[in-house]
Write a protein that holds these residues in place. Structure first.
Motif, PDB file in Angstrom:
ATOM      1  N   TYR A 186     -54.411  45.049  -6.301  1.00 27.33           N
ATOM      2  CA  TYR A 186     -54.241  45.304  -4.878  1.00 27.33           C
ATOM      3  C   TYR A 186     -55.535  45.845  -4.282  1.00 27.33           C
ATOM      4  O   TYR A 186     -56.291  46.537  -4.949  1.00 27.33           O
ATOM      5  CB  TYR A 186     -53.140  46.340  -4.633  1.00 27.33           C
ATOM      6  N   ASP A 187     -55.728  45.577  -3.000  1.00 27.87           N
ATOM      7  CA  ASP A 187     -56.844  46.115  -2.231  1.00 27.87           C
ATOM      8  C   ASP A 187     -56.294  47.239  -1.360  1.00 27.87           C
ATOM      9  O   ASP A 187     -55.190  47.132  -0.818  1.00 27.87           O
ATOM     10  CB  ASP A 187     -57.438  45.005  -1.357  1.00 27.87           C
TER      11      ASP A 187
ATOM     12  N   ASP B 195     -52.738  45.818  -0.156  1.00 23.48           N
ATOM     13  CA  ASP B 195     -52.451  44.389  -0.008  1.00 23.48           C
ATOM     14  C   ASP B 195     -52.717  43.708  -1.334  1.00 23.48           C
ATOM     15  O   ASP B 195     -53.736  43.974  -1.989  1.00 23.48           O
ATOM     16  CB  ASP B 195     -53.349  43.752   1.064  1.00 23.48           C
ATOM     17  N   LEU B 196     -51.827  42.800  -1.714  1.00 20.62           N
ATOM     18  CA  LEU B 196     -51.959  42.076  -2.969  1.00 20.62           C
ATOM     19  C   LEU B 196     -53.170  41.145  -2.917  1.00 20.62           C
ATOM     20  O   LEU B 196     -53.344  40.374  -1.961  1.00 20.62           O
ATOM     21  CB  LEU B 196     -50.692  41.262  -3.244  1.00 20.62           C
ATOM     22  N   ILE B 197     -54.023  41.229  -3.964  1.00 22.05           N
ATOM     23  CA  ILE B 197     -55.175  40.339  -4.095  1.00 22.05           C
ATOM     24  C   ILE B 197     -54.869  39.222  -5.059  1.00 22.05           C
ATOM     25  O   ILE B 197     -55.106  38.047  -4.791  1.00 22.05           O
ATOM     26  CB  ILE B 197     -56.424  41.107  -4.615  1.00 22.05           C
TER      27      ILE B 197
ATOM     28  N   LEU C  82     -56.410  48.809  -6.767  1.00 24.77           N
ATOM     29  CA  LEU C  82     -55.289  49.399  -7.480  1.00 24.77           C
ATOM     30  C   LEU C  82     -54.780  48.368  -8.477  1.00 24.77           C
ATOM     31  O   LEU C  82     -54.526  47.217  -8.108  1.00 24.77           O
ATOM     32  CB  LEU C  82     -54.172  49.755  -6.497  1.00 24.77           C
ATOM     33  N   LEU C  83     -54.640  48.763  -9.740  1.00 23.73           N
ATOM     34  CA  LEU C  83     -54.078  47.890 -10.766  1.00 23.73           C
ATOM     35  C   LEU C  83     -52.663  48.358 -11.068  1.00 23.73           C
ATOM     36  O   LEU C  83     -52.405  49.556 -11.170  1.00 23.73           O
ATOM     37  CB  LEU C  83     -54.912  47.934 -12.041  1.00 23.73           C
TER      38      LEU C  83
END
Length: 192
Positions: free
Chosen positions: A176-177, A184-186, A165-166
């Motif tokens: 994000y994953d 969850d923030l990548i 997710l952008l």
């Protein structure tokens, strides 16, 4: 609306230009239809002939900033009030598009300061401005429920991709994953 033939990506060709409605802000393609979000409503076009979209109908609302996404028989539209876009009220409208010729308001949910939105599976992502990124469970579009909120960011736009997710907010690109209960923030990348 400018329609390009991109069969040869190195040399796109303008195939057609047509009036598509007033003050168009967003486009979303689903199945064989094109949904256009404008400051005064949502327009539906048939894409049987993609080089010449055919007007089907529109759903009008008060004037407001208006992105749109579609999943199945429902379109999701956020309206942001309290600015140059128009009204004071900020809401998510769920529009029943089962009958493309007669879209109807199915449900309305209050929001704080909505901007962009996106869909991935049963999750509806709404960038609620200063109130952060909000994740809603939309398994039942007429009874969506908040699943998670990321309050520490000012979210503006979101793009759900296949694996990540952008999101853009605070002059930062967030990646994000997807996980079972949300995302969850990548990583982050400053845009200034």
């Amino acid at each position: 609306m400018s329609i390009f033939n991109i069969q040869n990506l190195a040399e796109p060709v303008l195939a057609n230009t047509q009036y598509a409605g007033w003050n168009i802000e967003t486009m979303f393609q689903a199945d064989d239809y094109l949904y256009l979000g404008s400051t005064n409503g949502m327009y539906i076009y048939d894409l049987v002939n993609p080089s010449l979209p055919e007007y089907v109908s529109e759903f009008t609302h008060w004037e407001g900033c208006d992105p749109v996404v579609v999943d199945g028989n429902y379109a999701y539209v956020t309206l942001r009030g309290g600015n140059a876009c128009g009204q004071l009220e900020s809401v998510l409208e769920v529009i029943d598009i089962t009958d493309k010729k007669n879209p109807t308001l199915a449900k309305r949910y209050g929001l704080d300061n909505p901007y962009g939105l996106g869909i991935k599976g049963n999750t509806l992502f709404i960038c609620d401005g200063t109130s952060g990124l909000k994740l809603f469970n939309k398994a039942d579009p007429l009874n969506i429920s908040m699943a998670k909120v990321f309050k520490d960011i000012q979210s503006k736009d979101v793009i759900p991709l296949e694996d990540i997710l952008l999101m853009i907010g605070d002059d930062t690109l967030y990646q994000y994953d997807y996980v079972n209960d949300g995302v969850d923030l990548i990583s982050t990348f400053a845009l200034k």
